[in-house]
Enzyme design. Structure first.
Site, PDB file in Angstrom:
ATOM      1  N   ARG A  69       0.838  -1.212   0.000  1.00 15.85           N
ATOM      2  CA  ARG A  69       0.000   0.000   0.000  1.00 15.85           C
ATOM      3  C   ARG A  69       0.871   1.260   0.000  1.00 15.85           C
ATOM      4  O   ARG A  69       0.519   2.266  -0.615  1.00 15.85           O
ATOM      5  CB  ARG A  69      -0.960  -0.009   1.192  1.00 15.85           C
ATOM      6  CG  ARG A  69      -2.118  -0.989   0.967  1.00 15.85           C
ATOM      7  CD  ARG A  69      -3.109  -0.976   2.099  1.00 15.85           C
ATOM      8  NE  ARG A  69      -3.665   0.338   2.368  1.00 15.85           N
ATOM      9  CZ  ARG A  69      -4.275   0.680   3.511  1.00 15.85           C
ATOM     10  NH1 ARG A  69      -4.413  -0.212   4.478  1.00 15.85           N
ATOM     11  NH2 ARG A  69      -4.749   1.886   3.684  1.00 15.85           N
ATOM     12  N   GLN A 100      -9.903  10.245   8.374  1.00 19.62           N
ATOM     13  CA  GLN A 100      -9.715   8.821   8.695  1.00 19.62           C
ATOM     14  C   GLN A 100      -8.627   8.239   7.802  1.00 19.62           C
ATOM     15  O   GLN A 100      -8.248   7.087   7.952  1.00 19.62           O
ATOM     16  CB  GLN A 100     -11.017   8.056   8.439  1.00 19.62           C
ATOM     17  CG  GLN A 100     -12.166   8.511   9.312  1.00 19.62           C
ATOM     18  CD  GLN A 100     -13.487   8.000   8.754  1.00 19.62           C
ATOM     19  OE1 GLN A 100     -13.913   6.886   9.053  1.00 19.62           O
ATOM     20  NE2 GLN A 100     -14.153   8.797   7.949  1.00 19.62           N
ATOM     21  N   VAL A 102      -5.029   7.520   6.009  1.00 14.54           N
ATOM     22  CA  VAL A 102      -3.670   7.342   6.534  1.00 14.54           C
ATOM     23  C   VAL A 102      -2.635   7.739   5.484  1.00 14.54           C
ATOM     24  O   VAL A 102      -1.447   7.494   5.650  1.00 14.54           O
ATOM     25  CB  VAL A 102      -3.442   5.873   6.979  1.00 14.54           C
ATOM     26  CG1 VAL A 102      -4.379   5.503   8.121  1.00 14.54           C
ATOM     27  CG2 VAL A 102      -3.628   4.879   5.806  1.00 14.54           C
ATOM     28  N   HIS A 118      -6.913   7.751  12.303  1.00 16.45           N
ATOM     29  CA  HIS A 118      -6.511   6.348  12.119  1.00 16.45           C
ATOM     30  C   HIS A 118      -5.023   6.187  11.846  1.00 16.45           C
ATOM     31  O   HIS A 118      -4.597   5.163  11.318  1.00 16.45           O
ATOM     32  CB  HIS A 118      -7.342   5.711  10.988  1.00 16.45           C
ATOM     33  CG  HIS A 118      -8.796   5.561  11.332  1.00 16.45           C
ATOM     34  ND1 HIS A 118      -9.783   5.302  10.403  1.00 16.45           N
ATOM     35  CD2 HIS A 118      -9.437   5.629  12.530  1.00 16.45           C
ATOM     36  CE1 HIS A 118     -10.966   5.218  11.013  1.00 16.45           C
ATOM     37  NE2 HIS A 118     -10.780   5.417  12.304  1.00 16.45           N
ATOM     38  N   CYS A 145      12.519  -3.889  15.961  1.00 19.07           N
ATOM     39  CA  CYS A 145      12.694  -2.521  16.478  1.00 19.07           C
ATOM     40  C   CYS A 145      14.140  -2.360  16.940  1.00 19.07           C
ATOM     41  O   CYS A 145      14.637  -3.195  17.706  1.00 19.07           O
ATOM     42  CB  CYS A 145      11.740  -2.301  17.647  1.00 19.07           C
ATOM     43  SG  CYS A 145      11.977  -0.724  18.475  1.00 19.07           S
ATOM     44  N   SER A 187     -18.078   6.383   4.152  1.00 18.40           N
ATOM     45  CA  SER A 187     -19.305   5.588   4.193  1.00 18.40           C
ATOM     46  C   SER A 187     -19.983   5.667   5.560  1.00 18.40           C
ATOM     47  O   SER A 187     -21.114   5.227   5.708  1.00 18.40           O
ATOM     48  CB  SER A 187     -18.990   4.128   3.857  1.00 18.40           C
ATOM     49  OG  SER A 187     -18.131   3.584   4.841  1.00 18.40           O
ATOM     50  N   ALA A 212     -20.048  10.065  -3.027  1.00 20.00           N
ATOM     51  CA  ALA A 212     -20.418   9.515  -4.333  1.00 20.00           C
ATOM     52  C   ALA A 212     -21.768   8.824  -4.299  1.00 20.00           C
ATOM     53  O   ALA A 212     -22.429   8.695  -5.326  1.00 20.00           O
ATOM     54  CB  ALA A 212     -19.342   8.542  -4.805  1.00 20.00           C
TER      55      ALA A 212
HETATM   56  P1  OAD Z   1     -15.143   3.533   2.761  1.00 21.92           P
HETATM   57  O1  OAD Z   1     -14.493   2.770   1.665  1.00 21.92           O
HETATM   58  O2  OAD Z   1     -15.928   2.784   3.758  1.00 21.92           O
HETATM   59  O3  OAD Z   1     -16.119   4.629   2.134  1.00 21.92           O
HETATM   60  C1  OAD Z   1     -15.706   5.481   1.101  1.00 21.92           C
HETATM   61  C2  OAD Z   1     -16.910   6.318   0.677  1.00 21.92           C
HETATM   62  O4  OAD Z   1     -16.465   7.237  -0.302  1.00 21.92           O
HETATM   63  C3  OAD Z   1     -18.042   5.503   0.064  1.00 21.92           C
HETATM   64  O5  OAD Z   1     -19.284   5.908   0.624  1.00 21.92           O
HETATM   65  C4  OAD Z   1     -17.975   5.855  -1.429  1.00 21.92           C
HETATM   66  O6  OAD Z   1     -19.252   5.889  -2.047  1.00 21.92           O
HETATM   67  C5  OAD Z   1     -17.395   7.252  -1.369  1.00 21.92           C
HETATM   68  N1  OAD Z   1     -16.628   7.658  -2.556  1.00 21.92           N
HETATM   69  C6  OAD Z   1     -15.942   6.888  -3.444  1.00 21.92           C
HETATM   70  N2  OAD Z   1     -15.329   7.641  -4.366  1.00 21.92           N
HETATM   71  C7  OAD Z   1     -15.638   8.935  -4.059  1.00 21.92           C
HETATM   72  C8  OAD Z   1     -15.292  10.201  -4.625  1.00 21.92           C
HETATM   73  N3  OAD Z   1     -14.509  10.300  -5.697  1.00 21.92           N
HETATM   74  N4  OAD Z   1     -15.774  11.319  -4.026  1.00 21.92           N
HETATM   75  C9  OAD Z   1     -16.580  11.233  -2.948  1.00 21.92           C
HETATM   76  N5  OAD Z   1     -16.936  10.079  -2.368  1.00 21.92           N
HETATM   77  C10 OAD Z   1     -16.478   8.947  -2.908  1.00 21.92           C
HETATM   78  O7  OAD Z   1     -13.997   4.424   3.443  1.00 21.92           O
HETATM   79  P2  OAD Z   1     -14.027   5.167   4.863  1.00 21.92           P
HETATM   80  O8  OAD Z   1     -15.380   5.674   5.173  1.00 21.92           O
HETATM   81  O9  OAD Z   1     -12.900   6.114   4.849  1.00 21.92           O
HETATM   82  O10 OAD Z   1     -10.092   2.184   8.840  1.00 21.92           O
HETATM   83  O11 OAD Z   1     -13.673   3.962   5.828  1.00 21.92           O
HETATM   84  C11 OAD Z   1     -13.487   4.215   7.189  1.00 21.92           C
HETATM   85  C12 OAD Z   1     -12.406   3.330   7.750  1.00 21.92           C
HETATM   86  O12 OAD Z   1     -12.676   1.961   7.407  1.00 21.92           O
HETATM   87  C13 OAD Z   1     -11.030   3.575   7.164  1.00 21.92           C
HETATM   88  O13 OAD Z   1     -10.353   4.639   7.794  1.00 21.92           O
HETATM   89  C14 OAD Z   1     -10.342   2.264   7.427  1.00 21.92           C
HETATM   90  C15 OAD Z   1     -11.434   1.311   7.017  1.00 21.92           C
HETATM   91  O14 OAD Z   1     -11.399   0.063   7.600  1.00 21.92           O
HETATM   92  C16 OAD Z   1      -9.010   1.593   9.286  1.00 21.92           C
HETATM   93  O15 OAD Z   1      -8.182   1.080   8.559  1.00 21.92           O
HETATM   94  C17 OAD Z   1      -8.908   1.648  10.766  1.00 21.92           C
END
Ligand code: OAD
Length: 248
Positions: A69, A100, A102, A118, A145, A187, A212
């Protein structure tokens, strides 16, 4: 639609907070987590890659996945969404960006004082004591480490782990105090981050969502713009402050 009420709220607010999720970085080429076809969690099992138990069971697999990644990220640049947000912040006396993500792309776009709920994938720490380490022996995966010999891991929050206490407190304070709260490209499935928008609502803030697709927050938001962050944020910047994001 950008209404006079929204223009007025954003132009005259002293405190605005924004939370971002993987959606804002999607247009930079970084996969989201939960999009049906392309999301990381559609292809990989988070329980095998993003928990302390997974790391203890197979540290090499977890280390290599995060190394992959980081490689993906090395080829990515901030997009117009990140850039517009850093420009919007300059018009607001107290703007608090909470992410959220990284990937560090907000900072690369010029955003300041970003709260990283995060963690950050570019930072590495050790599993046992959290020593921050900047250089290691790349022959081993994961390397030990240099301070205590325990295994190195990315400084990100895994499922089942606590969020950084101070970061969460600052984020909650910003959500509770802001007049306008923006929720962008998330999301809203992962708590406690997802709760911040509801805390802002409960404190009387105007909540604006840019995503989106609809999320659980959409029906509660005062404004919900469906579309890409890389289109919608520059549009807000243009319509409210008559400013454009220069082409890269
Ligand atoms: P998600 O993948 O759950 O959600 C991403 C959101 O962005 C979805 O609702 C998509 O529809 C939307 N989306 C996609 N492309 C887009 C664009 N170009 N413009 C606007 N919106 C768009 O990601 P997060 O909500 O960030 O945690 O997920 C939260 C956490 O879950 C992350 O920080 C990670 C993951 O597990 C950890 O790793 C602790």
């Amino acid at each position: 639609m950008v209404t006079p009420e929204l223009i007025d709220a954003l132009k005259n607010s002293r405190r605005v907070a924004a939370i971002t999720g993987a959606g804002i970085s999607a247009e930079s080429g970084i996969p989201t987590f939960r999009d049906a076809q392309t999301g990381l969690w559609a292809k990989y099992d988070p329980m095998q890659l993003a928990t302390p138990e997974a790391f203890l069971e197979n540290p090499e697999r977890v280390w290599n996945w995060y190394a992959w990644r980081r490689e993906l990220l090395a080829a990515c640049r901030p997009n117009k969404g990140h850039q517009a947000l850093s420009r919007i912040a300059r018009h607001i006396p107290e703007f608090q960006l909470i992410t959220q993500n990284v990937d560090g792309l907000h900072q690369a776009a010029g955003s300041q004082d970003v709260i990283e709920l995060h963690g950050n994938i570019q930072r590495t720490k050790c599993f046992d004591h959290g020593h921050t380490v900047e250089q290691w022996d790349a022959q081993q995966a994961p390397p030990p480490c240099p301070y205590c010999g325990s295994l190195l891991r990315p400084d990100v929050v895994w499922f089942g782990e606590m969020l950084p206490v101070q970061a969460l407190q600052q984020a909650e304070q910003a959500a509770a105090r802001c007049e306008v709260f923006l929720s962008i490209g998330t999301s809203g499935q992962v708590y406690p981050a997802a709760d911040l928008a509801y805390q802002a609502l409960a404190s009387g803030a105007m909540v604006v969502e840019i995503n989106a697709e609809p999320t659980p927050l959409t029906a509660r938001a005062h404004y919900a713009f469906t579309g890409k962050a890389g289109d919608q944020l520059p549009r807000l910047l243009a319509e409210i402050w008559q400013e454009s994001v220069p082409d890269a």
